[in-house]
Motif scaffolding. Structure first.
Motif, mmCIF file in Angstrom:
data_model
loop_
_atom_site.group_PDB
_atom_site.id
_atom_site.type_symbol
_atom_site.label_atom_id
_atom_site.label_comp_id
_atom_site.label_asym_id
_atom_site.label_seq_id
_atom_site.Cartn_x
_atom_site.Cartn_y
_atom_site.Cartn_z
ATOM 1 N N ASN A 85 0.809 -1.222 0.000
ATOM 2 C CA ASN A 85 0.000 0.000 0.000
ATOM 3 C C ASN A 85 0.838 1.266 0.000
ATOM 4 N N GLU A 86 1.740 1.384 0.959
ATOM 5 C CA GLU A 86 2.560 2.595 1.072
ATOM 6 C C GLU A 86 4.026 2.224 1.206
ATOM 7 N N PRO A 87 4.701 1.946 0.091
ATOM 8 C CA PRO A 87 6.146 1.696 0.179
ATOM 9 C C PRO A 87 6.848 2.943 0.717
ATOM 10 N N PHE A 88 7.920 2.723 1.469
ATOM 11 C CA PHE A 88 8.668 3.830 2.067
ATOM 12 C C PHE A 88 9.963 3.997 1.269
ATOM 13 N N ASP A 89 9.922 4.866 0.255
ATOM 14 C CA ASP A 89 11.024 4.964 -0.703
ATOM 15 C C ASP A 89 12.323 5.469 -0.088
ATOM 16 N N LYS A 90 12.225 6.177 1.052
ATOM 17 C CA LYS A 90 13.452 6.662 1.690
ATOM 18 C C LYS A 90 14.329 5.507 2.174
ATOM 19 N N SER A 91 13.748 4.317 2.269
ATOM 20 C CA SER A 91 14.527 3.152 2.709
ATOM 21 C C SER A 91 15.615 2.780 1.712
ATOM 22 N N ARG A 92 15.420 3.165 0.451
ATOM 23 C CA ARG A 92 16.364 2.719 -0.580
ATOM 24 C C ARG A 92 17.782 3.205 -0.288
ATOM 25 N N THR A 93 17.902 4.472 0.078
ATOM 26 C CA THR A 93 19.231 5.026 0.381
ATOM 27 C C THR A 93 19.855 4.292 1.560
ATOM 28 N N ASN A 94 19.055 4.048 2.598
ATOM 29 C CA ASN A 94 19.569 3.328 3.769
ATOM 30 C C ASN A 94 19.986 1.914 3.403
ATOM 31 N N MET A 95 19.179 1.263 2.545
ATOM 32 C CA MET A 95 19.490 -0.117 2.150
ATOM 33 C C MET A 95 20.800 -0.174 1.370
ATOM 34 N N LEU A 96 20.996 0.745 0.441
ATOM 35 C CA LEU A 96 22.228 0.748 -0.344
ATOM 36 C C LEU A 96 23.438 0.987 0.555
ATOM 37 N N SER A 97 23.270 1.841 1.553
ATOM 38 C CA SER A 97 24.357 2.068 2.515
ATOM 39 C C SER A 97 24.659 0.798 3.296
ATOM 40 N N LEU A 98 23.615 0.087 3.718
ATOM 41 C CA LEU A 98 23.784 -1.183 4.436
ATOM 42 C C LEU A 98 24.560 -2.186 3.584
ATOM 43 N N LEU A 99 24.180 -2.311 2.313
ATOM 44 C CA LEU A 99 24.808 -3.299 1.435
ATOM 45 C C LEU A 99 26.277 -2.971 1.190
ATOM 46 N N GLU A 100 26.591 -1.693 1.042
ATOM 47 C CA GLU A 100 27.993 -1.309 0.846
ATOM 48 C C GLU A 100 28.811 -1.525 2.116
ATOM 49 N N ASP A 101 28.237 -1.205 3.277
ATOM 50 C CA ASP A 101 28.934 -1.442 4.551
ATOM 51 C C ASP A 101 29.183 -2.931 4.763
ATOM 52 N N ASN A 102 28.196 -3.744 4.364
ATOM 53 C CA ASN A 102 28.348 -5.191 4.510
ATOM 54 C C ASN A 102 29.474 -5.712 3.627
ATOM 55 N N LYS A 103 29.564 -5.194 2.409
ATOM 56 C CA LYS A 103 30.639 -5.610 1.502
ATOM 57 C C LYS A 103 32.004 -5.230 2.084
ATOM 58 N N LYS A 104 32.081 -4.026 2.659
ATOM 59 C CA LYS A 104 33.346 -3.591 3.261
ATOM 60 C C LYS A 104 33.714 -4.470 4.452
ATOM 61 N N TRP A 105 32.706 -4.843 5.250
ATOM 62 C CA TRP A 105 32.974 -5.715 6.400
ATOM 63 C C TRP A 105 33.525 -7.052 5.919
ATOM 64 N N LEU A 106 32.955 -7.586 4.863
ATOM 65 C CA LEU A 106 33.451 -8.860 4.328
ATOM 66 C C LEU A 106 34.894 -8.732 3.855
#
Length: 988
Positions: A462-483
């Motif tokens: 019903n109401e996707p929260f598009d601001k999550s996209r920026t946070n998600m991309l940051s999470l994925l990049e941080d995870n790659k760096k941790w690996l």
């Protein structure tokens, strides 16, 4: 406006209200000039007014259009917000500044002038009106051809529609028929020249005068119609507006004058916030319906709490960055003290928490009486329904706000509970899942859970929260760096360290050994989950098929997938993951499958077609390939779950029953995964990779080695999953036979564990709150946004929301039944998908090959140079000609299928525009450089460097008769359809 106010507490709607009021005042003044012009010319005539004497006054037609628009604004429009400046309540000027009073005076004067000018017209035409017959009492704009030019124009839609009636101005009610009727189409196409501004007849002039007089009888905008300050509740809301304005003045706002409101210097912002909260609290408790309409809970959060919190947090950030405060930012009247800001923020948040808890308690108590009413009444009043909805919506928003307050006060667990309750109250809304992701992201070990919550936030139905996209991309990049910083080639090194430590310290107790083992297990689990998250990021970015970009290469991706599947098999056997976490992993993989190569965004078939039409160079093969790869991983992951379930099930000596299956943790995620897989096989508007799962062996001839390797992976994954579920089905055949008929119509709604996944788009085709399967079409995915009263009471009455709670025997039996139902699906077969059974669809299949060959004649970073056998013997010109003949035959044979398959768009792209664009680019290059870029002449291109302008002209001229012929053929199709529609009362 309400949504914007909720999302951005600092935003002030007064700016748009003021400017709309100013613009509308100009409309009034402009139409006053038209009215005076019409009146002047009308009164010059010696005779009494009649249609013939009025027909040549050119101001009549635009005056009627303008006055009708003005009337629609007076009647109330959801899109105009400046009526506050047209209120007839003189006392309201006391709270306005000189600037606002001047605007209000302008608006009032404009309104009076227009009303007086139309009143003069009405008075002068009174005799003319009396002499009209009854037929003119029900006329409409549809009776005047001149206005047909304005059908479909949104500002006029409330009074000017093709059916002649006035439509609702609500956002969901403004869709007329997009295209004209057959008869209108024939009239349009048969006229040599379209008339614009043709002269009215006497009849049409009379109708226009009648409509103008109807508008003139409107009394305009009055206090009685708009000013809702008659009741004490609404008086409080009016008072609240003044307090809000004062608080707005304590912070910089480029859209508001510093002197625009009398600021009340004697009261500090703290005092004003407290008084404002009391006003809002009284309104919230007195009338939930009005509170929702007026966004009282959003305004409470913005003005009483978040505004001050944001100010404090900004100052804290500034202090950390610079070591000092920006003195200039301390606005006059601000009560932010520079010292001990962190303590001030903590103290302020803690003081707000009990206020919100009290409001939530009061609203929760309102639910029980409403629940009893809804159970006893077969049908409720509309007002009761609105009250129920309002209470649940406000409770949802209060839990979001309370969760934020707990988060600011560093009470993470309590914040998580609030967000979870909010997600239960509105499972199809993304905001609470974003907040849950933020909390879990603060704990590095919960990266996989964070990604799941971001997926839920972005894929809310019903109401996707598009601001999550920026946070998600940051999470994925941080995870790659941790690996990159922590991971080793394999786990043998860490296992050896632990084993050596235990052996070297054999004298240590068993408890210490267990602690060593738990640390080792935790480290391995975290590493695996980080790798799994990184793989999903690879899917979302897309694989590099030809190694020409920075994305992961195909060979590396395939190796990574196999390694993760092998690790998952080992870890699942050692009971490393909870049932709840396994379900979240399946949901995350479903998300990355549907958004593969598109950065976590969905792409529907319709959007693919639109993108293909807008960008002839774009190639959809890239998204198809990556979705197929991501889906193959889902199949392999679920195969591991199926083998685990089968292995534990067959270890039991007795025949399978619910009690023996209840503790096998792979059952619940396996059912979730297999249901998603089944939904893909049945056809999804959002998945485009099924071409790699076709069982037509001959199709491999046209594929390159890269595509064949992908297809082999997909086929193998599919077969392995089918075989693993077939084994389960066979082993449970006796169990299934022993079940009663009640289990023949079970659904996911009967299993509470799956309620967590309501409102998640990838599961929406099989998992809905009403228990049924919904259409996967983009316009059909809206479930009820909020839960029922009973569900709300259950959610709010539980002290702690259970996640992954143990199933009962009944629920386990239901899950097994649903799993077996999925297992009976034959999977994806050529018969179900390959539409080449008919000659028309065979032509479309052949057309796809021609399109692929033409795509190969121009550079495309998303396509491997060897991805399709290119057919070197045929030139692009020959292929375009053959492709046009195919498309022409399909267009003439089946218009419906042609529209569904976007045949006319593909005709334009591949047969004409692709070559035209190539020629135009070369012409531009020649003009800019005086020579051609030889490197740009792709192999197989038939663009000749000499005489490019002549080639473009010749090619365009050769295409024109082809289109004219198609238009003639389609125009001829209309006449028989017109006769059919006239003779049949009801058509198929």
């Amino acid at each position: 406006l309400s949504a914007k106010r909720s999302k951005d507490p600092i935003w002030n709607e007064g700016f748009i209200m003021t400017n709309q009021a100013l613009a509308f005042s100009f409309v009034l003044r402009f139409c006053t000039v038209l009215a005076n012009h019409f009146y002047g010319h009308m009164t010059k005539r010696e005779n009494k007014p009649n249609a013939s004497s009025l027909i040549n006054i050119r101001s009549l037609t635009p005056l009627l259009l303008g006055s009708s628009f003005i009337t629609s604004i007076y009647e109330g429009s959801d899109w105009f917000h400046g009526l506050v400046f047209y209120r007839n309540d003189e006392s309201s000027g006391d709270s306005m500044s000189s600037e606002n009073n001047s605007i209000r005076n302008l608006c009032t004067t404009s309104q009076i002038d227009f009303s007086q000018s139309t009143a003069k017209i009405s008075e002068h035409l009174s005799e003319f009106r009396k002499g009209l017959s009854q037929q003119f009492e029900s006329v409409s704009f549809r009776d005047v051809k001149e206005y047909s030019e304005y059908y479909g124009f949104f500002p006029f839609h409330s009074f000017l529609t093709r059916n002649g009636g006035a439509d609702s101005r609500g956002v969901n009610d403004i869709k007329p028929s997009e295209y004209v009727t057959i008869e209108e189409a024939i009239n349009t196409l048969s006229s040599e020249k379209l008339a614009s501004g043709s002269k009215s007849s006497d009849l049409e002039t009379t109708i226009k005068v009648c409509l103008l007089l109807a508008n003139a009888t409107q009394k305009g905008f009055s206090t009685d119609e708009y000013d809702v300050a008659a009741t004490s509740i609404e008086a409080k809301l009016s008072q609240a507006l003044l307090f809000q304005s004062i608080l707005d003045e304590t912070k910089p706002n480029k859209n508001r004058s510093n002197n625009s409101i009398a600021r009340g210097e004697k009261s500090s912002p703290t005092t004003i916030r407290n008084e404002l909260f009391q006003l809002f609290r009284e309104v919230l408790l007195a009338n939930p319906t009005l509170s929702l309409e007026q966004d009282v809970i959003g305004r409470t959060w913005k003005y009483c709490f978040y505004g001050h919190i944001k100010q404090l947090r900004c100052q804290i950030t500034l202090k950390k960055e610079t070591g000092e405060f920006a003195i200039a930012s301390a606005a006059k009247g601000s009560d932010v003290v520079p010292d001990n800001l962190e303590q001030e923020l903590l103290s302020f948040s803690n003081s707000a928490i009990p206020l919100y808890n009290d409001l939530i308690d009061q609203y929760t108590k309102m639910l029980s009486p409403l629940s009893q009413t809804s159970n006893t009444k077969a049908s409720q009043d509309d007002s009761d329904d609105k009250a129920e909805q309002a209470i649940i919506v406000i409770l949802y928003r209060m839990h979001i706000n309370l969760g934020d307050l707990y988060r600011y006060s560093c009470s993470t667990k309590l914040a998580e509970e609030c967000y979870l309750k909010a997600s239960k109250l509105a499972p199809a809304t993304g905001n609470p899942f974003n907040q849950l992701a933020v909390i879990s992201q603060s704990q590095e070990s919960l990266t996989a859970v964070s990604l799941y919550y971001y997926a839920r936030s972005l894929m809310a139905t019903n109401e996707p929260f598009d601001k999550s996209r920026t946070n998600m991309l940051s999470l994925l990049e941080d995870n790659k760096k941790w690996l990159e910083d922590h991971v080793r080639d394999d786990d043998s090194h860490s296992r050896a360290i632990v084993a050596g430590n235990i052996e070297a310290n054999s004298s240590i107790g068993k408890r210490s050994q267990r602690e060593w083992i738990m640390k080792e297990k935790s480290a391995i689990n975290r590493k695996f989950l980080a790798q799994l998250v990184d793989l999903q990021w690879d899917f979302m970015k897309g694989v590099s098929l030809d190694g020409s970009d920075m994305r992961i290469h195909l060979d590396e991706l395939l190796s990574k997938m196999s390694s993760i599947i092998a690790s998952f098999t080992d870890l699942l056997a050692s009971a490393s993951f909870s049932e709840s976490l396994l379900c979240k992993l399946v949901a995350t993989m479903a998300f990355s499958t549907l958004t593969a190569s598109n950065q976590g965004k969905l792409c529907s078939t319709k959007r693919l077609s639109a993108k293909r039409s807008k960008d002839p160079i774009w190639n959809e093969g890239f998204i198809m390939t990556n979705q197929a790869l991501a889906f193959s991983f889902v199949l392999r992951f679920c195969t591991v779950l199926a083998n685990h379930f089968y292995g534990h099930m067959t270890k039991r000596e007795n025949k399978p029953n619910a009690s023996s299956l209840i503790n096998i943790r792979s059952l619940t995620p396996l059912l979730l995964g297999s249901s998603f897989i089944t939904s893909i096989y049945e056809g999804s508007d959002w998945f485009h990779g099924l071409v790699f799962y076709r069982n037509d062996e001959s199709s491999g001839d046209s594929m390159s080695s890269e595509n064949n390797s992908i297809r082999n992976l997909c086929t193998t994954s599919q077969i392995d999953f089918s075989q693993s579920t077939a084994k389960i089905s066979e082993h449970l055949s006796e169990f299934r036979k022993g079940l009663s008929q009640q289990f023949e119509s079970v659904s996911f709604r009967d299993v509470k564990e799956y309620s967590e996944y309501y409102g998640f788009f990838p599961f929406h085709s099989f998992l809905t709150r009403n228990g049924g399967a919904d259409s996967r079409g983009v316009n059909d995915i809206k479930p009820s946004e909020y839960v029922t009263i009973e569900e709300a009471i259950n959610t709010l009455s539980s002290e702690k929301l259970a996640s992954g709670s143990k199933s009962s025997d009944l629920e386990t039996t239901i899950k097994v039944c649903l799993l077996l139902a999925n297992a009976t699906q034959k999977g994806f077969s050529t018969d179900e998908y390959d539409v080449a059974a008919t000659s028309i669809e065979a032509k479309l299949s052949q057309a796809l090959l021609f399109q692929s060959i033409l795509d190969e004649t121009k550079p495309n970073k998303n396509r491997s140079n060897n991805s399709i056998a290119r057919g070197e013997k045929s030139s692009p010109t020959t292929i375009r000609n053959e492709l046009f003949q195919l498309f022409r035959e399909v267009l003439l044979a089946n218009p419906t299928l042609s529209l569904e398959q976007d045949v006319i768009g593909r005709t334009w792209k591949y047969c004409f525009y692709g070559h035209i664009k190539q020629l135009r680019c070369q012409i531009t290059l020649k003009k800019e450089t005086g020579e051609f870029a030889i490197a740009s002449a792709a192999k197989g291109s038939d663009v000749v460097p000499d005489n490019l302008e002549q080639e473009l002209l010749s090619f365009s001229n050769s295409a024109i008769p082809l289109y004219n012929d198609l238009i003639d053929q389609y125009t001829k199709m209309l006449s028989p359809l017109s006769q059919t529609s006239n003779t049949k009362a009801s058509q198929d």
